[in-house]
Design a protein around this motif. Structure first.
Motif: not given
Length: 206
Positions: A24-28, A34-46
């Protein structure tokens, strides 16, 4: 507004969709940093959760606090559930809780139809007349311009005219002059909607 601590159903949804990884804190805007690995994982999970969550669960989250509503709006955008358009427009206009307006605006911008633009216009018509309030006028204007550009429409024109509500609202507070350029917020909406599209393309059944 439903209380997370008093309702088992809502609490379960918060644990499943809202709190993991402090989503909820990162949605914005912060998700863009976000760094690329975290960004990619975040997008996949969402994307995965947008596919899994039910309409009833989304409605339940939209009855919660700001964390729940913000998360629900993003999941609605990614899953392209345009049937929630009216509800998001109502919540944006009501502005009952803080920290949710950007999520509603991005969801409406990602849908991108004249009906979505009308919800943003209704918001601006109400809150640009309130010079005492710094709510989500800036991001709402960015979202409306985003839709205008994509549709070849010009619904923002009446607000941006020299004698329009936009300039009246900006001039009511000296501090707003630093945020007077709507191009900044148009750019932000464009980048966040691109993220929504990226996530939508990652959905398992997409």
């Amino acid at each position: 507004m439903r209380d997370t601590h008093e309702e088992a159903e809502l609490l379960g949804l918060v644990r499943r969709y809202v709190k993991p990884g402090r989503r909820y804190l990162k949605l914005g805007g912060s998700l863009l940093r976000l760094d690329e690995p975290e960004y990619d994982q975040f997008a996949r999970c969402l994307a995965e959760d947008a596919e899994l969550i039910t309409a009833h669960e989304l409605l339940t989250l939209l009855e919660g606090g700001w964390r729940e509503r913000r998360t629900a709006a993003w999941l609605i955008a990614v899953s392209r559930r345009t049937e929630f358009r009216e509800r998001l427009g109502e919540l944006l206009l009501a502005s009952e809780v803080c920290c949710t307006g950007l999520a509603y605006c991005v969801a409406l911008a990602s849908f991108g139809t004249p009906d979505d633009a009308d919800h943003l216009c209704a918001y601006l018509d109400r809150y640009l007349r309130r010079p005492d309030l710094d709510y989500d006028q800036l991001i709402a204007m960015g979202a409306l311009l985003f839709i205008d550009l994509n549709l070849g429409d010009d619904k923002a024109a009446r607000f941006l005219a020299p004698d329009g509500l936009w300039h009246e609202w900006l001039q009511a507070s000296p501090g707003r002059q630093h945020a007077s350029t709507y191009v900044t917020y148009l750019s932000l909406v464009r980048r966040l909607c691109a993220f929504v599209e990226e996530c939508a393309d990652l959905r398992p059944t997409g």
